[in-house]
Design an enzyme around this catalytic site. Structure first.
Site, PDB file in Angstrom:
ATOM      1  N   VAL A 169      -4.053   2.504   0.215  1.00  0.00           N
ATOM      2  CA  VAL A 169      -4.535   1.903  -1.030  1.00  0.00           C
ATOM      3  C   VAL A 169      -3.363   1.200  -1.708  1.00  0.00           C
ATOM      4  O   VAL A 169      -2.221   1.657  -1.613  1.00  0.00           O
ATOM      5  CB  VAL A 169      -5.122   2.998  -1.958  1.00  0.00           C
ATOM      6  N   THR A 195       0.814  -1.217   0.000  1.00  0.00           N
ATOM      7  CA  THR A 195       0.000   0.000   0.000  1.00  0.00           C
ATOM      8  C   THR A 195       0.850   1.271   0.000  1.00  0.00           C
ATOM      9  O   THR A 195       2.027   1.250   0.343  1.00  0.00           O
ATOM     10  CB  THR A 195      -0.939   0.025   1.223  1.00  0.00           C
ATOM     11  N   ASP A 196       0.208   2.363  -0.362  1.00  0.00           N
ATOM     12  CA  ASP A 196       0.864   3.668  -0.285  1.00  0.00           C
ATOM     13  C   ASP A 196       0.442   4.355   1.016  1.00  0.00           C
ATOM     14  O   ASP A 196      -0.194   3.739   1.872  1.00  0.00           O
ATOM     15  CB  ASP A 196       0.542   4.513  -1.521  1.00  0.00           C
ATOM     16  N   LEU A 197       0.768   5.604   1.161  1.00  0.00           N
ATOM     17  CA  LEU A 197       0.466   6.319   2.402  1.00  0.00           C
ATOM     18  C   LEU A 197      -1.025   6.434   2.694  1.00  0.00           C
ATOM     19  O   LEU A 197      -1.425   6.600   3.843  1.00  0.00           O
ATOM     20  CB  LEU A 197       1.085   7.721   2.373  1.00  0.00           C
ATOM     21  N   SER A 198      -1.852   6.317   1.651  1.00  0.00           N
ATOM     22  CA  SER A 198      -3.301   6.440   1.864  1.00  0.00           C
ATOM     23  C   SER A 198      -3.945   5.096   2.216  1.00  0.00           C
ATOM     24  O   SER A 198      -5.148   5.028   2.427  1.00  0.00           O
ATOM     25  CB  SER A 198      -3.963   7.037   0.620  1.00  0.00           C
TER      26      SER A 198
END
Length: 156
Positions: free
Chosen positions: A32, A27-30
């Protein structure tokens, strides 16, 4: 050492399915799934599909026969995957040429489409030139083609 077997997914008729889990590292920082991770998942599914139909990529490479290379790919992102989601990647063969084949690959969470890819992979020599697929490989691929599949409708 005795332990769990390494899963390669399963073939159901002409469809290969590989189950995956979304981990924090995907995942990324959000929270997602990072878009490029779908490429990794699709690659894993293609490799496992080859393994299940008896194509030994490593042996072909080590014997100097060649390797598969992505020649063309188009992606459509439909919905985001998130941490801890269970994902199923489905792979279907849509076309077979002398040195290449085209697949439709789709990542789903339950029945919800997350990402779809149309990918053409070519068998190439160690020098990078196209090479005809060995006859046994062609036969294995030909058995997976679903004549009813319309790639243009499945991947608009």
């Amino acid at each position: 050492m005795i332990g769990p077997e390494i899963p390669s997914g399963c073939l159901n008729g002409t469809v290969h399915r590989l189950g995956l889990r979304v981990y924090y590292e995907d995942t990324d920082l959000s929270g997602v799934v990072y878009h490029a991770n779908y490429l990794r998942w699709f690659e894993r599914a293609r490799s496992d599909l080859l393994r299940l139909i008896g194509i030994d990529q490593r042996a072909a490479h080590e014997a100097g026969e060649g390797a598969f290379a992505v020649a063309d790919m188009a992606l459509r992102y439909a919905s985001p995957a998130r941490l801890d989601d269970g994902i199923v990647v489905e792979s279907r063969l849509s076309a077979l040429q002398g040195a290449s084949c085209t697949l439709l690959q789709q990542a789903f969470r339950h029945q919800s489409l997350l990402c779809a890819a149309r990918v053409r992979v070519a068998f190439v020599t160690p020098g990078g030139r196209p090479r005809r697929l060995p006859p046994s490989w062609r036969d294995a691929f030909a058995a997976l083609i679903d004549p009813a599949m319309d790639l243009e409708k499945a991947f608009p």
